[in-house]
Design an enzyme around this catalytic site. Structure first.
Site, mmCIF file in Angstrom:
data_model
loop_
_atom_site.group_PDB
_atom_site.id
_atom_site.type_symbol
_atom_site.label_atom_id
_atom_site.label_comp_id
_atom_site.label_asym_id
_atom_site.label_seq_id
_atom_site.Cartn_x
_atom_site.Cartn_y
_atom_site.Cartn_z
ATOM 1 N N SER A 75 0.801 7.180 1.218
ATOM 2 C CA SER A 75 2.131 7.053 1.821
ATOM 3 C C SER A 75 2.839 8.399 1.882
ATOM 4 C CB SER A 75 2.977 6.059 1.026
ATOM 5 O OG SER A 75 4.326 6.201 1.406
ATOM 6 N N HIS B 82 -0.147 6.224 5.753
ATOM 7 C CA HIS B 82 0.900 5.195 5.730
ATOM 8 C C HIS B 82 2.266 5.852 5.950
ATOM 9 C CE1 HIS B 82 2.390 1.224 4.328
ATOM 10 N NE2 HIS B 82 3.361 1.897 3.719
ATOM 11 N N MET C 31 4.009 -6.415 -0.669
ATOM 12 C CA MET C 31 4.808 -5.429 -1.399
ATOM 13 C C MET C 31 4.706 -5.737 -2.891
ATOM 14 S SD MET C 31 5.861 -3.329 0.797
ATOM 15 C CE MET C 31 6.684 -2.308 -0.424
ATOM 16 N N GLY D 12 11.762 0.208 -0.331
ATOM 17 C CA GLY D 12 12.873 1.141 -0.186
ATOM 18 C C GLY D 12 12.656 2.474 -0.868
ATOM 19 N N GLY E 202 9.824 5.170 -3.285
ATOM 20 C CA GLY E 202 8.541 5.457 -3.916
ATOM 21 C C GLY E 202 8.724 5.509 -5.425
ATOM 22 N N GLY F 221 2.988 -0.193 -3.398
ATOM 23 C CA GLY F 221 4.007 -0.026 -4.429
ATOM 24 C C GLY F 221 3.431 0.008 -5.826
ATOM 25 N N GLY F 222 3.623 1.128 -6.515
ATOM 26 C CA GLY F 222 3.171 1.223 -7.904
ATOM 27 C C GLY F 222 1.663 1.241 -8.068
ATOM 28 N N GLY G 133 1.616 6.353 -2.830
ATOM 29 C CA GLY G 133 2.493 7.465 -2.503
ATOM 30 C C GLY G 133 2.527 8.499 -3.600
ATOM 31 N N SER G 134 3.355 8.252 -4.608
ATOM 32 C CA SER G 134 3.561 9.259 -5.662
ATOM 33 C C SER G 134 2.267 9.574 -6.419
ATOM 34 C CB SER G 134 4.653 8.797 -6.631
ATOM 35 O OG SER G 134 4.467 7.459 -6.994
HETATM 36 C C1 DX5 Z 1 8.182 1.622 -0.618
HETATM 37 C C2 DX5 Z 1 7.170 2.084 0.394
HETATM 38 C C3 DX5 Z 1 5.915 2.616 -0.196
HETATM 39 C C4 DX5 Z 1 6.075 3.776 -1.123
HETATM 40 C C5 DX5 Z 1 5.088 3.569 -2.223
HETATM 41 O O1 DX5 Z 1 9.167 0.900 -0.001
HETATM 42 O O2 DX5 Z 1 6.824 1.026 1.265
HETATM 43 O O3 DX5 Z 1 4.931 2.867 0.802
HETATM 44 O O4 DX5 Z 1 5.867 5.039 -0.542
HETATM 45 O O5 DX5 Z 1 5.282 4.538 -3.186
HETATM 46 P P1 DX5 Z 1 4.510 4.528 -4.583
HETATM 47 O O6 DX5 Z 1 3.043 4.498 -4.296
HETATM 48 O O7 DX5 Z 1 4.979 5.782 -5.218
HETATM 49 O O8 DX5 Z 1 4.974 3.294 -5.330
HETATM 50 ZN ZN ZN Z 2 5.102 1.284 2.653
#
Ligand code: DX5
Ligand code: ZN
Length: 217
Positions: free
Chosen positions: A8, A33, A137, A142, A144, A176-177, A197-198
């Site tokens: 992401s 993403h 989700m 909303g 990361g 998410g997570g 993402g992170s």
């Molecule tokens: C949150 C986004 C995710 C986010 C995930 O609303 O839809 O795509 O970037 O971030 P991580 O992987 O850090 O939880």
């Molecule tokens: Zn997302």
């Protein structure tokens, strides 16, 4: 099938997006993403079409666009024009979900339907055969870097069952997570695509992190 990985961009370095996208291009990531937020459906605003257009010119991976916005049906043509492979819309934002899915397909994209953590899988019973992917989700959308919601594991089981019973070809993506502790359990539970993402972008070796996610089975 190997686990698919869709990093992401929300956790990328926005001052030097080009370097991060070039990293994605060279990595084993399957998709990229992109999280679009409107500050109405979710309590945050991310980026929109000018950024997606710039990214699409550099990124060689298919774009997996996640719309966290009211009225995503108003942006189908614009998304298709940028060459997006997958358009994910939230169940909670689509009054006429069936029509929206048909319009996404007519525009030449694959269609994903996204469920918030509190939305049960059973709402998909009458649409599961029409979608290419279900995005679960595993945090409230909303932001990361949030904590994984454990109930997602059971939800994957229920979704896998629905897909099997209906004969649907839909992929299961989780967002998410997703990190070292949760990813193996998600794959074991039946996930096809991991969004991360992170965990990817903040890691010291994102190539190795993506590789490790892909090796899970
Ligand atoms: C949150 C986004 C995710 C986010 C995930 O609303 O839809 O795509 O970037 O971030 P991580 O992987 O850090 O939880
Ligand atoms: Zn997302």
């Amino acid at each position: 099938m190997k686990t698919m990985v869709s990093p992401s961009l929300l956790s990328a370095n926005f001052i030097d997006l080009k370097s991060d996208i070039e990293m994605i291009n060279k990595s084993e990531a399957d998709w990229l993403h992109l999280d679009v937020m409107d500050g109405v459906f979710v309590p945050n605003i991310s980026f929109g079409f000018p950024v997606i257009e710039a990214v699409s010119k550099v990124c060689t991976k298919p774009l997996d666009v996640h719309f966290m916005i009211q009225h995503p049906e108003n942006y189908i043509e614009q998304t298709a024009k940028l060459g997006a492979m997958m358009m994910n819309v939230h169940y909670e934002t689509c009054t006429h979900l069936h029509r929206t899915i048909q319009q996404i397909h007519a525009a030449g994209m694959k269609a994903g339907v996204t469920l918030n953590p509190s939305t049960p899988v059973c709402v998909l019973e009458d649409i599961i055969c029409d979608v290419d992917m279900v995005l679960l989700m595993s945090v409230n959308p909303g932001f990361g870097g949030q904590k994984f919601i454990e109930n997602t594991i059971k939800k994957i089981g229920r979704l896998r069952q629905l897909i099997k019973e209906s004969g649907s070809q839909a992929l299961i993506e989780v967002d998410g997570g997703v990190q070292a502790e949760t990813a193996p359990r998600l794959v074991k539970a039946g996930v096809d695509v991991l969004v991360s993402g992170s965990y990817v972008f903040k890691s010291t070796d994102p190539y190795a992190t993506i590789h490790a996610l892909k090796e899970l089975h």
